[in-house]
Design a protein around this motif. Structure first.
Motif, mmCIF file in Angstrom:
data_model
loop_
_atom_site.group_PDB
_atom_site.id
_atom_site.type_symbol
_atom_site.label_atom_id
_atom_site.label_comp_id
_atom_site.label_asym_id
_atom_site.label_seq_id
_atom_site.Cartn_x
_atom_site.Cartn_y
_atom_site.Cartn_z
ATOM 1 N N UNK A 2 24.269 47.300 5.064
ATOM 2 C CA UNK A 2 24.975 46.873 6.269
ATOM 3 C C UNK A 2 25.815 48.042 6.772
ATOM 4 N N UNK A 3 25.657 48.387 8.034
ATOM 5 C CA UNK A 3 26.417 49.476 8.642
ATOM 6 C C UNK A 3 27.866 49.027 8.861
ATOM 7 N N UNK A 4 28.843 49.927 8.632
ATOM 8 C CA UNK A 4 30.253 49.554 8.725
ATOM 9 C C UNK A 4 30.672 49.016 10.090
ATOM 10 N N UNK A 5 30.009 49.424 11.152
ATOM 11 C CA UNK A 5 30.415 48.974 12.480
ATOM 12 C C UNK A 5 29.519 47.862 13.022
ATOM 13 N N UNK A 6 28.689 47.306 12.190
ATOM 14 C CA UNK A 6 27.751 46.283 12.644
ATOM 15 C C UNK A 6 28.429 44.934 12.834
ATOM 16 N N UNK A 7 27.807 44.081 13.625
ATOM 17 C CA UNK A 7 28.345 42.736 13.825
ATOM 18 C C UNK A 7 28.289 41.940 12.521
ATOM 19 N N UNK A 8 27.329 42.252 11.638
ATOM 20 C CA UNK A 8 27.230 41.543 10.356
ATOM 21 C C UNK A 8 28.461 41.810 9.495
ATOM 22 N N UNK A 9 28.920 43.046 9.450
ATOM 23 C CA UNK A 9 30.094 43.348 8.628
ATOM 24 C C UNK A 9 31.347 42.750 9.260
ATOM 25 N N UNK A 10 31.417 42.731 10.578
ATOM 26 C CA UNK A 10 32.562 42.106 11.249
ATOM 27 C C UNK A 10 32.602 40.607 10.928
ATOM 28 N N UNK A 11 31.430 39.971 10.872
ATOM 29 C CA UNK A 11 31.364 38.551 10.530
ATOM 30 C C UNK A 11 31.785 38.320 9.084
ATOM 31 N N UNK A 12 31.386 39.182 8.185
ATOM 32 C CA UNK A 12 31.786 39.070 6.777
ATOM 33 C C UNK A 12 33.302 39.190 6.665
ATOM 34 N N UNK A 13 33.868 40.158 7.347
ATOM 35 C CA UNK A 13 35.322 40.354 7.308
ATOM 36 C C UNK A 13 36.033 39.143 7.906
ATOM 37 N N UNK A 14 35.527 38.618 9.019
ATOM 38 C CA UNK A 14 36.130 37.452 9.651
ATOM 39 C C UNK A 14 36.115 36.252 8.697
#
Length: 142
Positions: A2-14
Motif C-alpha cells: 500500500x502506497x503511503x499517500x493512497x486512499x487505502x492507507x488513509x482509510x486504514x488510518x481513519x
C-alpha cells in the motif's frame, strides 16, 4: 504494498483513529490488557493449543509449549481465564484434575490473529532482508 499517500492507507488510518476514539479512558486500559494477549508468546501458544487440540490439562499444555515454565503457564492461564478467553473446569477429584478449553471469545481471538500471522508469513523474506541490511550497516558503523 500500500502506497503511503493512497486512499487505502488513509482509510486504514481513519478506521484506526475511529476505533481509538470509540474507547473511553476506562476501556483504554482494558484494551491494552487484552491486546497484550495478542503480543504474548505464551498467551497465543495456549490459545492456539486449545484451538487445535480442544480441552487440555495443565501438563498437556506445558508439553505443547516448549520452554514455558510451570509458573509462567499458570500465570498465563489465569490471565486468559480472567479475560474470558479460556474456561477452567475443576473436576473436584483427588488427585486434582483441571481442564482448560477455549471460550467463544478465545476462538474469536484465534480467528482474529490469522490475518496477522498470514501477513507475517507473507512478509518473512522482507523482514529477513531488512534485518540483514540493518545488521550490515550497523556492523560498518561500529
Amino acid at each position: 504494498m500500500i502506497q503511503p499517500d493512497s486512499s487505502a492507507i488513509r482509510e486504514i488510518i481513519r478506521r484506526s483513529q475511529e476505533a481509538c476514539d470509540a474507547l473511553s479512558e476506562v476501556d483504554d486500559g482494558l484494551k491494552r490488557e487484552v491486546l497484550a494477549h495478542a503480543g504474548s508468546r505464551w498467551s497465543l501458544g495456549v490459545v492456539h493449543a486449545l484451538g487445535v487440540s480442544g480441552t487440555l490439562r495443565h501438563a498437556e499444555l506445558a508439553r505443547k509449549l516448549d520452554g514455558v515454565t510451570r509458573r509462567m503457564l499458570t500465570r498465563t492461564l489465569r490471565q486468559l481465564e480472567r479475560d474470558g478467553l479460556i474456561a477452567r473446569h475443576d473436576h473436584q477429584e483427588v488427585p486434582p484434575r483441571v481442564d482448560y478449553t477455549l471460550t467463544d471469545l478465545g476462538r474469536g481471538l484465534l480467528a482474529g490473529m490469522i490475518p496477522l500471522w498470514t501477513w507475517v508469513i507473507g512478509n518473512a523474506d522482507a523482514f529477513r532482508a531488512a534485518r540483514a541490511r540493518f545488521d550490515d550497516e550497523a556492523s560498518r558503523t561500529v
